[in-house]
Design a protein around this motif. Structure first.
Motif, PDB file in Angstrom:
ATOM      1  N   ASP A  68       0.829  -1.216   0.000  1.00  0.00           N
ATOM      2  CA  ASP A  68       0.000   0.000   0.000  1.00  0.00           C
ATOM      3  C   ASP A  68       0.856   1.255   0.000  1.00  0.00           C
ATOM      4  OD1 ASP A  68      -2.361  -1.493   0.131  1.00  0.00           O
ATOM      5  OD2 ASP A  68      -2.438  -1.404   2.329  1.00  0.00           O
ATOM      6  N   LEU A  72       2.295   4.793  -6.179  1.00  0.00           N
ATOM      7  CA  LEU A  72       1.446   5.981  -6.164  1.00  0.00           C
ATOM      8  C   LEU A  72       0.600   6.092  -4.892  1.00  0.00           C
ATOM      9  CD1 LEU A  72       0.234   5.986  -9.882  1.00  0.00           C
ATOM     10  CD2 LEU A  72       2.027   7.399  -8.842  1.00  0.00           C
ATOM     11  N   ARG A  73       0.463   5.012  -4.157  1.00  0.00           N
ATOM     12  CA  ARG A  73      -0.232   4.993  -2.860  1.00  0.00           C
ATOM     13  C   ARG A  73      -1.662   5.529  -2.975  1.00  0.00           C
ATOM     14  NH1 ARG A  73       4.504   8.307   0.059  1.00  0.00           N
ATOM     15  NH2 ARG A  73       3.872   9.643  -1.671  1.00  0.00           N
ATOM     16  N   ARG A  74      -2.363   5.157  -4.029  1.00  0.00           N
ATOM     17  CA  ARG A  74      -3.709   5.685  -4.254  1.00  0.00           C
ATOM     18  C   ARG A  74      -4.669   5.284  -3.129  1.00  0.00           C
ATOM     19  NH1 ARG A  74      -2.693   4.486 -10.011  1.00  0.00           N
ATOM     20  NH2 ARG A  74      -2.564   6.481 -11.131  1.00  0.00           N
ATOM     21  N   LYS A  75      -4.581   4.031  -2.674  1.00  0.00           N
ATOM     22  CA  LYS A  75      -5.453   3.562  -1.588  1.00  0.00           C
ATOM     23  C   LYS A  75      -5.191   4.367  -0.318  1.00  0.00           C
ATOM     24  CE  LYS A  75      -6.213  -0.506   1.355  1.00  0.00           C
ATOM     25  NZ  LYS A  75      -5.843  -1.940   1.569  1.00  0.00           N
ATOM     26  N   GLN A  77      -3.839   7.413  -0.047  1.00  0.00           N
ATOM     27  CA  GLN A  77      -4.262   8.797  -0.204  1.00  0.00           C
ATOM     28  C   GLN A  77      -5.779   8.929  -0.110  1.00  0.00           C
ATOM     29  OE1 GLN A  77      -2.447  11.472  -2.949  1.00  0.00           O
ATOM     30  NE2 GLN A  77      -0.737  10.098  -3.393  1.00  0.00           N
ATOM     31  N   ALA A  78      -6.503   8.007  -0.727  1.00  0.00           N
ATOM     32  CA  ALA A  78      -7.967   8.087  -0.698  1.00  0.00           C
ATOM     33  C   ALA A  78      -8.503   7.942   0.724  1.00  0.00           C
ATOM     34  CB  ALA A  78      -8.559   7.003  -1.601  1.00  0.00           C
ATOM     35  N   ARG A  79      -7.942   7.007   1.468  1.00  0.00           N
ATOM     36  CA  ARG A  79      -8.440   6.789   2.828  1.00  0.00           C
ATOM     37  C   ARG A  79      -8.094   7.965   3.735  1.00  0.00           C
ATOM     38  NH1 ARG A  79      -7.316   1.484   6.630  1.00  0.00           N
ATOM     39  NH2 ARG A  79      -8.620   2.143   8.392  1.00  0.00           N
ATOM     40  N   LEU A 102       3.227  12.356   1.881  1.00  0.00           N
ATOM     41  CA  LEU A 102       1.813  12.100   1.636  1.00  0.00           C
ATOM     42  C   LEU A 102       0.992  13.372   1.783  1.00  0.00           C
ATOM     43  CD1 LEU A 102       1.117   8.676   3.380  1.00  0.00           C
ATOM     44  CD2 LEU A 102       0.500   9.267   1.035  1.00  0.00           C
ATOM     45  N   HIS A 105       1.108  16.185  -0.817  1.00  0.00           N
ATOM     46  CA  HIS A 105       0.153  15.984  -1.914  1.00  0.00           C
ATOM     47  C   HIS A 105      -1.285  16.220  -1.445  1.00  0.00           C
ATOM     48  CE1 HIS A 105       3.019  14.312  -4.857  1.00  0.00           C
ATOM     49  NE2 HIS A 105       3.625  13.781  -3.813  1.00  0.00           N
ATOM     50  N   LEU A 106      -1.657  15.621  -0.312  1.00  0.00           N
ATOM     51  CA  LEU A 106      -3.045  15.683   0.146  1.00  0.00           C
ATOM     52  C   LEU A 106      -3.480  17.099   0.489  1.00  0.00           C
ATOM     53  CD1 LEU A 106      -3.280  12.543   2.466  1.00  0.00           C
ATOM     54  CD2 LEU A 106      -4.369  12.868   0.245  1.00  0.00           C
ATOM     55  N   LYS A 109      -5.512  19.491  -1.620  1.00  0.00           N
ATOM     56  CA  LYS A 109      -6.968  19.343  -1.627  1.00  0.00           C
ATOM     57  C   LYS A 109      -7.583  19.715  -0.274  1.00  0.00           C
ATOM     58  CE  LYS A 109      -6.794  15.603  -5.045  1.00  0.00           C
ATOM     59  NZ  LYS A 109      -7.101  14.173  -5.325  1.00  0.00           N
TER      60      LYS A 109
END
Length: 382
Positions: A68, A72-75, A77-79, A102, A105-106, A109
C-alpha cells in the motif's frame, strides 16, 4: 477562552518497544486536553493487544501494508483524504518522510492551514525527484522541524522549499524523571539481560542496521579484548544485521564476551547495567540513545558526526571519527583504563549536562507554540 485545536499526529510505523522515549509521545505529553483534541495515528502496524486510548486523545491504526505504501499509494491517499475531511483537523503534525510527503500531496486538496513536518535524520531528500516534489508542493501552510540543528541545516541547504523562515531546530529531549523511574538497578538490569554480574560492561543501544556502526564497535572491542579479560560488550536492539553481527562475533571468537541482547521494550530501563556507553553511529538525526546513556550516569563515547558532536562536547565525552576502528579502539581503551571513580565522575558530568541542556519541558513548550502558531518560527541555525 482560546479555541480548542484539533490535532492529527501521524507517524509512519507503530513501535511498541519505544513508547516512553518516542518523540511523538513526548510531544503529546505537553498538550493539555482542555486546549488540544488529539488524534494520534500510525500508517503501519498496531499493538499486539487492543490499544487503550490515553486521556484526551484517540489512537488510530490504519494498518496499511508495505505494498500500500509503495508506488502511487492511491489507496492510502484516498483513505487519508476521506478521514481528514470527516475529522476536520486544524493542525497536522507529521513524522518522517513518508507521512510528510503524503500530506504535501493531500493538502493541496485539504488546505489545512498548519502542516508541520518533522525530519528525524539526513538523506530523506537526497534523491532529485524528492527535492523536485518538495519545491513544487511546499507552500505557506507548511512549517518544518529538524530534530537537531544539523538536521535543520541539512533541510535548508537543499534549496528546495525549506527556508530559514519555515524551518526550525527543536532538539530532542528526554523525560529524565520518567526515565529514572523506569530504570532497573544494576543487578536487575544485568539479570534481565543475562550479563555477568562481576564484569565491566560496555553497552550500546540501537537498531541492528549498518548505519548504527555496530560492526565497528565489535571490531574495536575485539582489538582490546585480550587486554581486558573481564570486559564484556552488550548491544540492545534488533534488526536485519543481527545474523551478520552474530557471524562476526563467532568469527572473532567472542561468543562468550559479546552479548546481542535483542529488542527490549523501553531499552533505557537497562542502562544502569552498563559501565560505559558507546554510540558508534555513522549517521544520526540526533542520537536519543546517547541521552539515555547520560541518564544512566555513564561515561559516554560517540562518533564525531554533526548531530552528536554538540552533545558529546557538552557532556565532555570521548569522540572518534565515524567508522574508524583504530580511533574507537583507542578511545575505548582510554575509558577502560580509567579508575571506577573517574568513570563515575565522567558519568555524573554527562548526567548534569543532560539535566541542564535537554529539558523536556522546554522541548514540549516549543512544539506546543509551533502547533498553536502564536509566535514566528525562528530561523534554523546556520
Amino acid at each position: 477562552m482560546a479555541k480548542t485545536l484539533k490535532v492529527l499526529q501521524l507517524q509512519t510505523r507503530y513501535n511498541a518497544a519505544d513508547t516512553n522515549s518516542d518523540l511523538g509521545e513526548q510531544i503529546l505529553q505537553g498538550l493539555p486536553a482542555e486546549r488540544f483534541e488529539v488524534v494520534n495515528a500510525y500508517l503501519e502496524g498496531r499493538p499486539a493487544d487492543d490499544a487503550v486510548d490515553p486521556p484526551g486523545r484517540r489512537q488510530v491504526f490504519f494498518e496499511f501494508s508495505e505494498k500500500d505504501m509503495s508506488g502511487l499509494r492511491r489507496k492510502v491517499q484516498a483513505r487519508l483524504l476521506a478521514f481528514c475531511r470527516e475529522e476536520r483537523f486544524d493542525v497536522v503534525l507529521l513524522h518522517r518522510f513518508k507521512a510528510v510527503n503524503l500530506f504535501m500531496h493531500l493538502n493541496k486538496k485539504l488546505r489545512i492551514a498548519r502542516c508541520i513536518g518533522v525530519s528525524h535524520g539526513f538523506g530523506e531528500y537526497d534523491r532529485f525527484y524528492r527535492r523536485w516534489q518538495a519545491r513544487r508542493l511546499i507552500d505557506e501552510c507548511w512549517r518544518f522541524v529538524g530534530v537537531s540543528p544539523a538536521v535543520s541545516d541539512y533541510l535548508v541547504s537543499l534549496r528546495c522549499g525549506f527556508t530559514n523562515a519555515n524551518t526550525v531546530a527543536i532538539t530532542n529531549a528526554l523525560d529524565i524523571d520518567l526515565a529514572e523511574s523506569l530504570q532497573l538497578s544494576r543487578e536487575q538490569a544485568r539479570q534481565a539481560l543475562a550479563l555477568p554480574s562481576d564484569a565491566l560492561i560496555v553497552g550500546a543501544i540501537g537498531r541492528l542496521v549498518p548505519i548504527k556502526g555496530h560492526v565497528h564497535l565489535i571490531r574495536a572491542f575485539s582489538a582490546l579484548s585480550g587486554e581486558y579479560s573481564n570486559v564484556h560488550l552488550a548491544i540492545i536492539g534488533g534488526g536485519r544485521e543481527e545474523a551478520n553481527l552474530s557471524a562476526l562475533v563467532a568469527e572473532l571468537g567472542l561468543q562468550t564476551r559479546v552479548h546481542l541482547c535483542g529488542t527490549r521494550p523501553d531499552a533505557m530501563r537497562y542502562v544502569k547495567g552498563f559501565d560505559v556507553f558507546v554510540m558508534p553511529s555513522l549517521q544520526e538525526g540526533l542520537g536519543l540513545a546517547l541521552l539515555e546513556g547520560m541518564c544512566g550516569r555513564l561515561p559516554v563515547l560517540g562518533s564525531d558526526i554533526p548531530a552528536m558532536r554538540p552533545l558529546l562536547d557538552g557532556a565532555r565525552g570521548r569522540t572518534f571519527a565515524p567508522g574508524d576502528v583504530p580511533a574507537l579502539t583507542e578511545q575505548l581503551r582510554a575509558c577502560l583504563a580509567d579508575s571506577d571513580e573517574t568513570r563515575a565522575e565522567h558519568g555524573e558530568r554527562a548526567y548534569q549536562y543532560l539535566r541542564r541542556e535537554h529539558d523536556i519541558n522546554d522541548f514540549r513548550n516549543k512544539y506546543r507554540a509551533l502547533l498553536e502558531g502564536d509566535r514566528p518560527v525562528q530561523g534554523a541555525p546556520t
